[in-house]
Write a protein that holds these residues in place. Sequence first.
Motif, PDB file in Angstrom:
ATOM      1  N   VAL A 173       0.204   5.549  -2.075  1.00  0.00           N
ATOM      2  CA  VAL A 173       0.456   6.592  -3.076  1.00  0.00           C
ATOM      3  C   VAL A 173       0.014   6.076  -4.438  1.00  0.00           C
ATOM      4  CG1 VAL A 173       2.219   7.958  -4.253  1.00  0.00           C
ATOM      5  CG2 VAL A 173       2.344   7.616  -1.771  1.00  0.00           C
ATOM      6  N   SER A 174      -0.712   6.921  -5.162  1.00  0.00           N
ATOM      7  CA  SER A 174      -1.151   6.563  -6.508  1.00  0.00           C
ATOM      8  C   SER A 174      -0.208   7.189  -7.537  1.00  0.00           C
ATOM      9  CB  SER A 174      -2.575   7.057  -6.746  1.00  0.00           C
ATOM     10  OG  SER A 174      -2.971   6.824  -8.086  1.00  0.00           O
ATOM     11  N   ASP A 175       0.265   6.360  -8.449  1.00  0.00           N
ATOM     12  CA  ASP A 175       1.106   6.848  -9.551  1.00  0.00           C
ATOM     13  C   ASP A 175       0.783   6.001 -10.782  1.00  0.00           C
ATOM     14  OD1 ASP A 175       3.002   7.682 -11.351  1.00  0.00           O
ATOM     15  OD2 ASP A 175       4.618   7.747  -9.899  1.00  0.00           O
ATOM     16  N   THR A 176      -0.269   6.423 -11.482  1.00  0.00           N
ATOM     17  CA  THR A 176      -0.675   5.729 -12.709  1.00  0.00           C
ATOM     18  C   THR A 176       0.090   6.329 -13.887  1.00  0.00           C
ATOM     19  OG1 THR A 176      -2.890   5.354 -11.784  1.00  0.00           O
ATOM     20  CG2 THR A 176      -2.606   5.126 -14.179  1.00  0.00           C
ATOM     21  N   LEU A 177       0.813   5.475 -14.587  1.00  0.00           N
ATOM     22  CA  LEU A 177       1.615   5.978 -15.703  1.00  0.00           C
ATOM     23  C   LEU A 177       0.692   6.526 -16.797  1.00  0.00           C
ATOM     24  CD1 LEU A 177       4.338   3.184 -15.958  1.00  0.00           C
ATOM     25  CD2 LEU A 177       4.539   5.436 -14.894  1.00  0.00           C
ATOM     26  N   TYR A 227       4.968   0.640 -18.480  1.00  0.00           N
ATOM     27  CA  TYR A 227       5.622   0.101 -17.289  1.00  0.00           C
ATOM     28  C   TYR A 227       6.626  -0.982 -17.671  1.00  0.00           C
ATOM     29  CZ  TYR A 227       6.238  -2.525 -12.926  1.00  0.00           C
ATOM     30  OH  TYR A 227       6.768  -3.191 -11.853  1.00  0.00           O
ATOM     31  N   VAL A 228       7.812  -0.908 -17.014  1.00  0.00           N
ATOM     32  CA  VAL A 228       8.858  -1.900 -17.234  1.00  0.00           C
ATOM     33  C   VAL A 228       9.164  -2.661 -15.944  1.00  0.00           C
ATOM     34  CG1 VAL A 228      11.265  -2.279 -17.902  1.00  0.00           C
ATOM     35  CG2 VAL A 228       9.878  -0.591 -19.135  1.00  0.00           C
ATOM     36  N   ALA A 229       9.457  -1.913 -14.883  1.00  0.00           N
ATOM     37  CA  ALA A 229       9.849  -2.558 -13.621  1.00  0.00           C
ATOM     38  C   ALA A 229       9.693  -1.562 -12.482  1.00  0.00           C
ATOM     39  CB  ALA A 229      11.291  -3.060 -13.697  1.00  0.00           C
ATOM     40  N   SER A 230       9.764  -2.106 -11.257  1.00  0.00           N
ATOM     41  CA  SER A 230       9.692  -1.238 -10.072  1.00  0.00           C
ATOM     42  C   SER A 230      10.347  -1.924  -8.894  1.00  0.00           C
ATOM     43  CB  SER A 230       8.244  -0.900  -9.733  1.00  0.00           C
ATOM     44  OG  SER A 230       7.537  -2.084  -9.375  1.00  0.00           O
ATOM     45  N   ASP A 280       6.416  -2.271  -3.210  1.00  0.00           N
ATOM     46  CA  ASP A 280       5.094  -2.875  -3.375  1.00  0.00           C
ATOM     47  C   ASP A 280       4.240  -1.982  -4.279  1.00  0.00           C
ATOM     48  OD1 ASP A 280       2.860  -4.388  -3.173  1.00  0.00           O
ATOM     49  OD2 ASP A 280       2.559  -4.125  -1.010  1.00  0.00           O
ATOM     50  N   TYR A 281       4.512  -2.059  -5.586  1.00  0.00           N
ATOM     51  CA  TYR A 281       3.798  -1.250  -6.576  1.00  0.00           C
ATOM     52  C   TYR A 281       3.002  -2.156  -7.490  1.00  0.00           C
ATOM     53  CZ  TYR A 281       2.931   1.891 -10.508  1.00  0.00           C
ATOM     54  OH  TYR A 281       2.340   2.632 -11.501  1.00  0.00           O
ATOM     55  N   ASN A 282       1.730  -1.770  -7.709  1.00  0.00           N
ATOM     56  CA  ASN A 282       0.857  -2.552  -8.593  1.00  0.00           C
ATOM     57  C   ASN A 282       0.698  -1.779  -9.895  1.00  0.00           C
ATOM     58  OD1 ASN A 282      -1.320  -3.754  -9.936  1.00  0.00           O
ATOM     59  ND2 ASN A 282      -2.318  -4.347  -8.019  1.00  0.00           N
ATOM     60  N   PRO A 283       1.316  -2.233 -10.986  1.00  0.00           N
ATOM     61  CA  PRO A 283       1.230  -1.485 -12.237  1.00  0.00           C
ATOM     62  C   PRO A 283      -0.187  -1.456 -12.816  1.00  0.00           C
ATOM     63  CG  PRO A 283       2.297  -3.604 -12.599  1.00  0.00           C
ATOM     64  CD  PRO A 283       2.170  -3.443 -11.127  1.00  0.00           C
ATOM     65  N   GLY A 284      -0.995  -2.445 -12.429  1.00  0.00           N
ATOM     66  CA  GLY A 284      -2.363  -2.461 -12.940  1.00  0.00           C
ATOM     67  C   GLY A 284      -3.217  -1.349 -12.360  1.00  0.00           C
ATOM     68  N   THR A 285      -3.049  -1.094 -11.060  1.00  0.00           N
ATOM     69  CA  THR A 285      -3.834  -0.040 -10.395  1.00  0.00           C
ATOM     70  C   THR A 285      -3.049   1.256 -10.235  1.00  0.00           C
ATOM     71  OG1 THR A 285      -3.125  -0.787  -8.206  1.00  0.00           O
ATOM     72  CG2 THR A 285      -5.133  -1.769  -9.121  1.00  0.00           C
ATOM     73  N   GLY A 286      -1.727   1.155 -10.393  1.00  0.00           N
ATOM     74  CA  GLY A 286      -0.891   2.336 -10.194  1.00  0.00           C
ATOM     75  C   GLY A 286      -0.733   2.696  -8.725  1.00  0.00           C
ATOM     76  N   LEU A 287      -0.993   1.741  -7.817  1.00  0.00           N
ATOM     77  CA  LEU A 287      -0.966   2.036  -6.383  1.00  0.00           C
ATOM     78  C   LEU A 287       0.301   1.477  -5.749  1.00  0.00           C
ATOM     79  CD1 LEU A 287      -2.857   3.396  -4.297  1.00  0.00           C
ATOM     80  CD2 LEU A 287      -3.641   1.095  -3.692  1.00  0.00           C
ATOM     81  N   TRP A 288       0.974   2.360  -5.013  1.00  0.00           N
ATOM     82  CA  TRP A 288       2.150   1.959  -4.232  1.00  0.00           C
ATOM     83  C   TRP A 288       1.725   1.879  -2.771  1.00  0.00           C
ATOM     84  CZ3 TRP A 288       6.516   5.832  -2.667  1.00  0.00           C
ATOM     85  CH2 TRP A 288       7.468   5.183  -1.849  1.00  0.00           C
TER      86      TRP A 288
END
Length: 359
Positions: free
Chosen positions: A268-272, A278-281, A284-292
């Motif tokens: 799942v893609s969720d780019t802020l 981004y603060v925390a999650s 398995d979420y990558n804040p750089g790519t926005g991919l879960w």
Amino acid sequence: NSTGTAYGSEINFSTSAAIPVVTTKEISSITSDSASTGGIIVSDGGSEIIAKGICCSVNENPVVGQNHTVNPSNDSDYICSLSDLLANGVYHVRAYATNSVGTAYGEDKVFTTVPPEVEFSSSGRSVLEDDGVISIPIQVSVKSALDITIPITIAGSAEEGLNSDFTIDTVPVTLPAEMTSATIEVTIIDDTLVEFDETIIITMGNPTNASLGATVSHTVTIVDNDEATADISIQKFVSNSRPKIGDQVVYQIVVTNNGPDDAQGVKVSDTLPEGLTYVASQGDYNPGTGLWDVGDVIAGNSATIELTAEVTKSGKIINTATRVESSPSDPNSENDSAEAIVNVLNAKINLPFLNLLLE
């Protein structure tokens, strides 16, 4: 006398010919449809033999004019081959010999032909789940004088029954006399389940009035024609839809597998968007790519992740989560994404005025 030999007057005469004398040889080389026998001409009866051979019939004491063979040789000891007989047949044979006086016969001898062989025409075949009714051919080596009954057993991974994988008719198999082929009818039931290929193993038991040939088992492989699908739906929630700049909001993303099959490799893609940092999650979420990287989701189950972000600007911020990858195919794209909207309050703006603007 002592003086010499005297002769009477000459009289001419001739002997009378008789019918020949012949015996029937023992039967040999008996198969399902042939045999060998012959005759021995003990006497020609004083007249030339003009025909000889073997008479054969299902009745006692067969005669020339019924089924018979002719041996053209000049030998008094002869052999004849019998062919085109029925398997399981009881036959009577007699040797015969004919001269100018008539035809003589040897003794009546009886033999029974060997039972035929039965087998499947092939050892197996593959069919599609929607092929419907299929026929499994059975063959008999030669015609039989008796009915043949073949017991059948069913095995394999496919299940028999109207609400299962197949139904089968014409078992046991009965072939009337002189029939050399038959079929077993199998109805393949088409379903909507995604499953492995399945087998129906049809095996002959020991038949009545026949013997088993080489191919006594036939395997039907049912090839599944149903495509696996997994309907992945996305839901998204936010903890505070009217935060202020500097507040933290928690987005909850729920991925649900509506089935019918299990899903693998769900992402799942969720780019802020701008206005959120981004603060925390959790997960398995990558804040750089926005991919879960959700992973596998069993049909009927869900997976959830929470993303925490800090609000950095005022106004309307739309955050969207979208399914970007999953296997097998997803038949419904309408529920592949979801969004959550926050309307950020500027701390310097009067709250009732902002509420009026938002309305």
